[in-house]
Design an enzyme around this catalytic site. Structure first.
Site, PDB file in Angstrom:
ATOM      1  N   ARG A 123      -9.196  -0.296   7.324  1.00  0.00           N
ATOM      2  CA  ARG A 123     -10.506   0.845   6.713  1.00  0.00           C
ATOM      3  C   ARG A 123     -10.781   2.113   7.545  1.00  0.00           C
ATOM      4  NH1 ARG A 123     -14.077  -1.190   1.727  1.00  0.00           N
ATOM      5  NH2 ARG A 123     -14.747   0.814   1.484  1.00  0.00           N
ATOM      6  N   CYS A 124      -9.486   2.352   8.354  1.00  0.00           N
ATOM      7  CA  CYS A 124      -9.798   4.000   8.948  1.00  0.00           C
ATOM      8  C   CYS A 124      -8.876   4.403   8.829  1.00  0.00           C
ATOM      9  CB  CYS A 124     -10.216   3.494  10.182  1.00  0.00           C
ATOM     10  SG  CYS A 124      -9.117   2.868  11.229  1.00  0.00           S
ATOM     11  N   GLU A 149     -13.474   5.363   4.380  1.00  0.00           N
ATOM     12  CA  GLU A 149     -12.844   4.996   5.259  1.00  0.00           C
ATOM     13  C   GLU A 149     -13.907   5.175   7.192  1.00  0.00           C
ATOM     14  OE1 GLU A 149      -8.830   6.043   6.178  1.00  0.00           O
ATOM     15  OE2 GLU A 149      -8.217   4.653   5.312  1.00  0.00           O
ATOM     16  N   GLN A 165       0.643  -0.885   0.108  1.00  0.00           N
ATOM     17  CA  GLN A 165      -0.039   0.299  -0.382  1.00  0.00           C
ATOM     18  C   GLN A 165       1.215   1.343   0.003  1.00  0.00           C
ATOM     19  OE1 GLN A 165      -3.273  -1.913   3.247  1.00  0.00           O
ATOM     20  NE2 GLN A 165      -3.970   0.102   2.285  1.00  0.00           N
TER      21      GLN A 165
END
Lengths: 162, 806
Positions: B384-385, B760, B237
């Protein structure tokens, strides 16, 4: 380990290959036949990323031995549509944003394709149940369901006009 | 007027720019199975490497015997820590300032830890090799409960740093203690709490879970000994950061390392870190001279790479009798596992947990976080935040509910009473952040009206009455959440990872015929960057999005950037894209003026061209300007049309939203059904509404998973009991509802196009909404707090403990 001589039809083409008894169908498809559309997500039949069509049924090819596919007729995502003419499902997945990272997509579309062979006019509930063996982490399924229903309608329309 | 100029609207539509639900350019190849993920790669002579992993959570390694494995045909090498030690690679630095064993060095500290690395012809032979490696262990006492980590009889986990009283984030008070991080005014907060008219206190646990993208982590490392260049294709990522880290720890010069992220099958934070698998594949390729692939299987993934959450948050919140919040206090015990490998900006060992005052105007607050070592896998990634923002949002949105119970107030009213008002922005929070923009009352009122909140409460009351009369066994829960995120890390002045400032970048080249290529420092994992960033650019430079190629993920070609996580791509790289576009436009203006034989200031931008002010029939389109930049000798202007922008954001962005979940709960089976879920998101300027909606659907489904069942659980011996998808909950299409999405649009004042990021938000806001619905259903029976995940068994236990089965 000794290898077995296998013959199968993959996406309409006759293929012959040698495989170990322990070799999984997904690995043969991906590594021997270079059909990398179907993916490995869990190796335990839960996620459905490896879904292909075998003898008219959806199977999770991560838990099928290649030897079990002796003389089988196999369809993978590569056997649906073509760059010049996408399959209605492929088109509708794009149209309705039914995919994000794309990893589950080949298995999902291959499964949806079989589902629509089994039931050409499914309800939303039938689609949801029918794809419940295929996991998607990105879309929340809502647009996948929409895409499959739209593809069903389109395919029925095409059938009628034919 | 020149009739050959199409109307403005028509020309804008032809660009497919900002605000368009442009179909994704990625989809043609993905729907045909033509994506290129790392496990699809095949190279001549390529070998496969895989790990011998520890069956124990805590044990000393007495011996490793690799002889039998090495004697197997097709096994090329077996690496252990002893082989890596001469290279200095048996340990590696973590993103959090700690270090982590690459291969077990004398002991193992969690189940599934990497012990030895077998390199073989293929994955089957590698597995044979793994079975043949003999490891002798001596079991040690296991520590799984972070609250027992500092007891006198607690085993010391990290003997390597046991005597160090100072860690990367300040003093350590015990060998199993990693850091204490504080934010806010402790004395002032404690004084407010002690004098409060009303005070509510609760322990809020956000359990350990895992991002579990459908594609696991993996790589192919290839050391070309002829030209001395190392190439690694992998699920990264943050490819540029990986290159720098790889160079620093391997000693290979950075220009001789090329990191490539091909298509990535979902990330959700799992693919931010550097894992032993990457290091071992690199070493194995150097040792064997051929490419080496490593792809973890699902069990490896769930057991060893990148857990998320595991925060025990003790909270106190005070208010006046009328419900005006006066203070917030939080002490968090953070279970970090065996190595502190949290992926947070360096100065923030608990991420942005200090956004925990949420959407509310809380004058006084204090937060302390203690990081603790246990015999669990390392990680602590932002699933996912943005960094620890979901923990913060869950904490405050639970505390609001707990306070509402104490006050006897409706939780929706309590929120509205305490929202930061629109006129207070930019708003300085008690814990040090400057919220850029917001309009919480508008979003809240819109949400409550959309679901007919009063009607739902009336229906809930009727249902309760019917339940009391024995006419039904189902209850209704109404879950509310108004969250504020902090994303887009971040300003270089306070945000870095391993010393690398968290700016991002975009480089644009316009081709002679008027099409373009743009390269970014980020990397898409399904977010559709190739689609949306082209849209930003289309609006900035007047070239249709379909004529712009987007590339990311190859460190040899893309400009340096810190990658994609924490909803930072749009706020940071999106801004860089707009700024680079503006540089292109500035040069194009000079070229146009020259071609039109007027002064630079006498031309003006008009969608896709520059026209002479007052004479719109005299213009040069971007296509014409592009060609001219390649074939005209313009005095004082270099040939070509290129630009690069490195964007250092002046502030974070603060997306927000209002969610309502309506849930039916069967008290006898503990099963839940989401009857309605309304999600209003405000992510500032909207780039592609179709993609935003898709992100919201997906994020909400991950939130549903986390709130209602998904966890990484350990038994008291440190065995992972949820290591396969049989036990680790992943919602299917069957239990996932249809969501109703909505929006308000409050642009970020400091972002070039006003965008804030959205990927997110639904996870951050969704988890409290689902969880609050469960709590709300049982509220009238006396439930204040019950820990997630709310699976059927735990919900049944709630009902049982409240006497509802009597």
């Amino acid at each position: 380990m000794g290898k077995t001589h296998l013959k199968m039809t993959v996406n309409g083409k006759d293929v012959e290959l040698m495989a170990e008894p322990r070799q999984l169908l997904i690995h043969v498809l991906r590594e021997e036949l270079n059909l990398t559309g179907a993916h490995v997500g869990c190796e335990s039949s839960h996620c459905g990323a490896c879904t292909v069509d075998m003898n008219g049924m959806s199977v999770k090819s991560c838990t099928v031995f290649a030897a079990q596919a002796q003389h089988a007729e196999i369809t993978t995502i590569e056997g649906l549509g073509s760059p010049d003419g996408l399959h209605a499902l492929q088109e509708m997945f794009k149209e309705h944003h039914g995919l994000q990272c794309g990893y589950c997509t080949p298995g999902m579309i291959t499964r949806a394709h079989r589902l629509l062979q089994e039931n050409s006019n499914p309800s939303e509930e039938e689609v949801r149940f029918g794809i419940s063996g295929n996991l998607c982490r990105c879309t929340g399924y809502q647009n996948i369901v929409k895409a499959i229903l739209a593809a069903a309608a389109k395919m029925n329309e095409m059938k009628e006009s034919a | 007027m020149n009739e050959s100029i199409p109307p403005k609207e028509e020309r804008m539509a032809a660009l497919s720019g900002l605000g368009t639900s442009r179909k994704r350019v990625e989809d043609a190849r993905f729907t045909q199975g033509k994506g290129n993920y790392v496990d699809d790669m095949k190279m001549p002579g390529m070998l496969f490497g895989d790990f011998v992993r520890s069956p124990y959570a805590h044990a000393r390694i007495k011996s490793i015997n690799t002889e039998a494995a090495l004697s197997l045909p097709g096994v090329h090498a077996v690496l252990t820590a002893a082989d890596l030690e001469p290279l200095g690679l048996h340990w590696m630095p973590t993103l959090a300032g700690d270090k982590q064993m690459v291969l077990a060095d004398g002991k193992v500290l969690f189940q599934g830890q990497e012990v030895a690395y077998v390199v073989a012809d293929d994955r089957y032979v590698a597995d044979d090799g793994i079975q043949a490696v003999m490891v002798e262990y001596e079991e040690l006492p296991v520590l799984v409960d972070p609250f027992k980590a500092e007891l006198n009889d607690a085993p010391v986990l990290r003997e390597d740093i046991a005597d160090q009283s100072e860690g990367a984030h300040g003093p350590r008070r015990h060998p199993n203690h990693i850091f204490t991080w504080e934010s806010g005014d402790r004395a002032a907060t404690e004084s407010v709490l002690s004098e409060a008219e009303v005070m509510a206190e609760e322990m809020v646990y956000y359990h350990r879970t895992h991002p579990c993208p459908l594609e696991t982590c993996g790589c192919v490392a290839s050391m070309d000994k002829v030209n001395g260049k190392l190439t690694v294709w992998g699920t990264f990522q943050a490819p540029h950061a990986v290159r720098t880290v790889a160079s620093l720890i391997s000693g290979i010069a950075e220009h001789n390392i090329r990191i490539v992220s091909p298509d990535i099958g979902g990330g959700f934070g799992n693919k931010v870190g550097v894992y032993p698998g990457y290091i071992c594949a690199i070493v194995a390729s150097i040792v064997t001279g051929v490419p080496v692939k490593w792809v973890e299987d699902r069990m490896d993934n769930l057991m060893a790479t990148a857990f998320a959450r595991d925060y025990w948050m003790q909270g106190k919140i005070s208010a006046t009798k009328e419900g005006k919040i006066t203070g917030l206090w939080c002490h968090t015990t953070a279970d970090h596992g065996a190595f502190d490998a949290c992926a947070d900006p360096t100065k923030f060992p608990a991420g942005f947990m200090n956004i925990c005052t949420g959407s509310y105007d809380i004058p006084t607050a204090y937060l302390a976080v203690d990081g603790i070592y246990t015999n669990k896998a390392p990680g602590g990634v932002a699933y996912r935040c943005s960094f620890r923002v979901t923990e913060a949002a869950y904490f405050i949105e639970r505390m609001i509910e707990v306070l509402a119970i104490k006050l006897g107030m409706d939780a929706a009213d309590l929120r509205a009473k305490n929202f930061i008002r629109k006129d207070q922005f930019p708003y300085q929070s008690a814990l040090g952040w400057e919220y850029d923009s917001g309009d919480y009352h508008t979003s809240w009122n819109k949400a409550l009206a959309a679901v007919d909140y009063q009607g739902l409460r009336a229906e809930q009351a009727e249902r309760l009455a019917a339940f009391g009369r024995g006419e039904t066994r189902k209850l209704i829960g109404i879950g509310l959440s108004h969250f504020t995120e902090i994303v887009g890390a971040g300003p270089v002045k306070n945000c870095d990872i391993l010393g690398l400032g968290m700016f991002d970048s975009c480089e644009i080249r316009i081709h002679p015929t008027g099409s373009a290529i743009a390269r970014l420092g980020t990397i898409s994992q399904g977010q559709g960057h190739a689609t949306t960033f082209a849209q930003i650019l289309a609006s900035e430079i007047g070239i249709p999005a379909e004529d712009i190629t987007l590339e990311e993920g190859d460190t040899d070609t893309a400009p340096y950037g810190l990658g994609t996580y924490g909803s930072r791509s749009t706020p940071v790289a999106g801004a860089a894209t707009a700024m680079a576009g503006r540089k292109i436009r500035a040069k194009a203006q000079m070229i146009a003026a020259y071609l039109l034989e007027v002064h630079d200031n006498d031309v003006e931008w008009d969608v896709d061209r520059f026209s002479v002010k007052g004479a719109p029939e005299r213009f040069k389109t971007m296509k014409e300007i592009a060609f001219a930049s390649y074939n005209q000798a313009i005095p004082g202007v270099e040939p070509g049309l290129e630009a690069v922008s490195y964007y250092d954001p002046p502030n974070m962005t603060y997306p927000f939203g209002a969610y309502v979940c309506v849930m039916e709960i069967d008290v006898d089976t503990g099963t839940t059904e989401i009857r309605q879920f309304y999600a209003l998101d405000d992510c500032g300027t909207r780039i592609n509404p179709m993609i935003i909606e898709g992100q919201v659907h997906g994020g909400l489904t991950e939130a549903l998973a986390i709130a209602l069942g998904q966890e990484i659980a350990y038994d008291d011996q440190g065995n992972v009991t949820t290591g396969t998808l049989m036990d680790f909950f992943m919602p299917t299409a069957w239990e996932t509802p249809n969501y109703q999405t909505d929006f308000t649009e409050t642009p970020s004042p400091h972002h070039p196009i006003g965008a804030k990021g959205v990927g997110e938000s639904p996870n951050v806001g969704g988890v409290p909404a689902f969880s609050n619905a469960v709590h709300d259903a049982f509220k009238s029976f006396g439930l204040t707090q019950s820990h997630m995940p709310h699976d059927h068994w735990r919900i049944w236990k709630i009902a049982n403990s409240l006497g509802l089965h009597d």
